[in-house]
Design an enzyme around this catalytic site. Structure first.
Site, short mmCIF file in Angstrom:
data_model
loop_
_atom_site.label_atom_id
_atom_site.label_comp_id
_atom_site.label_asym_id
_atom_site.label_seq_id
_atom_site.Cartn_x
_atom_site.Cartn_y
_atom_site.Cartn_z
N LEU A 103 -1.80 -4.02 -30.75
CA LEU A 103 -2.33 -4.01 -32.11
C LEU A 103 -1.61 -5.13 -32.86
O LEU A 103 -0.43 -5.40 -32.60
CB LEU A 103 -2.06 -2.66 -32.79
CG LEU A 103 -2.81 -1.45 -32.24
CD1 LEU A 103 -2.36 -0.17 -32.94
CD2 LEU A 103 -4.32 -1.62 -32.40
N ASP A 104 -2.30 -5.75 -33.82
CA ASP A 104 -1.66 -6.79 -34.63
C ASP A 104 -0.48 -6.18 -35.38
O ASP A 104 -0.48 -4.97 -35.64
CB ASP A 104 -2.65 -7.35 -35.65
CG ASP A 104 -3.83 -8.03 -34.98
OD1 ASP A 104 -3.69 -8.44 -33.82
OD2 ASP A 104 -4.90 -8.11 -35.63
N HIS A 105 0.43 -7.02 -35.82
CA HIS A 105 1.64 -6.45 -36.43
C HIS A 105 1.32 -5.61 -37.67
O HIS A 105 1.95 -4.60 -37.93
CB HIS A 105 2.68 -7.54 -36.74
CG HIS A 105 2.40 -8.34 -37.96
ND1 HIS A 105 1.72 -9.54 -37.91
CD2 HIS A 105 2.67 -8.10 -39.26
CE1 HIS A 105 1.61 -10.01 -39.14
NE2 HIS A 105 2.16 -9.16 -39.98
N LYS B 182 -11.07 -7.94 -36.91
CA LYS B 182 -10.96 -8.83 -38.08
C LYS B 182 -11.92 -10.00 -37.93
O LYS B 182 -12.59 -10.40 -38.90
CB LYS B 182 -9.53 -9.36 -38.22
CG LYS B 182 -8.56 -8.27 -38.64
CD LYS B 182 -7.15 -8.80 -38.68
CE LYS B 182 -6.19 -7.65 -38.84
NZ LYS B 182 -4.84 -7.98 -38.37
#
Ligand code: URA
Length: 232
Positions: A102-104, A187
């Site tokens: 997962l993105d930060h 996104k």
């Protein structure tokens, strides 16, 4: 298996370090201190106590974590702490890894395991395991946005448009399920559809929901067989 090998398999260090733990009187089983490192014990159902802390023997680790924001999933985090800092060092010693990333800034359900076969199977695009996200959007959710995402949007490095199952949850909140895990996929899909993702939370993997685990942010749990069976 001998006690020293059991301890080693559970991430307590090298054989030598585990032997020393036993010799130092730091390991007991069923309330009885064991000083013989070569004592044979049945592994299944074994509960050890190391320095007074209970440890259930687990051949492999299957963990669900509620990832907080500002943690990195990469092996060598550069700007934020790594998610492995949220787990016991013994699990890190066992080379536990996140299943995908997962993105930060993204929060939500993240699986971790030390079972390479499981990680591979879960990440395989052939299995089409859906991942569900709740995305808070900059612009309001419109019928056109829903239609566009359902029909599929074209990402710059992909040959074919990618479609999602979508449901409006609130004026600026969208539930979106995809069965791939491409870089920044959600996104980028929202941007390609003309909106912008302000925050993202993964609410489910397959049929396993984060809510059903009841985990506060930053907390983790071992997944029981019934919960593993929902990862489809
Ligand atoms: N899609 C994204 O854009 N980010 C994530 O962290 C996960 C899916």
């Amino acid at each position: 298996m001998t006690l020293e090998k059991i301890l080693q398999s559970q991430g307590f260090g090298s054989r030598k370090q585990c032997r020393q733990l036993i010799w130092d009187g730091r390991v007991s089983v069923a309330g009885r201190l064991i000083s013989d490192a070569n004592q044979d014990l049945p592994c299944e159902g074994l509960i050890l106590s190391v320095d007074g802390k209970e440890w259930t023997f687990r051949r492999q680790l299957y963990i669900g974590l509620h990832k907080p924001p500002d943690y990195e999933c990469s092996r060598k985090p550069s700007h934020h702490p790594g998610i492995l800092t949220l787990l016991p060092q013994e699990y890190v010693n066992r080379n536990i890894q996140p299943v995908g990333r997962l993105d930060h800034g993204t929060t939500g359900l993240l699986l971790l395991s030390d079972d390479g076969g499981f990680i591979h199977a879960q990440s395989s695009p052939k299995r089409h395991i859906s991942k569900t996200y709740e995305a808070t959007l900059f612009e309001a959710v419109t019928p056109q946005l829903l239609a566009q995402l359902r029909e599929g949007v074209k990402l710059i490095d992909e040959d074919k448009p990618i479609a999602a199952q979508v449901r409006k949850l609130d004026t600026h909140l969208l539930e979106l399920s995809i069965d791939q895990g491409k870089y920044h996929q959600v996104k980028r899909m929202l941007a390609a559809a003309g909106n912008h993702c302000v925050s993202l939370r993964r609410s489910a993997i397959g049929k396993l929901t984060l809510d059903s685990l009841g985990l506060p942010m930053g907390q983790w749990c071992h997944l029981e067989p019934g919960q593993m069976a929902l990862l489809v």
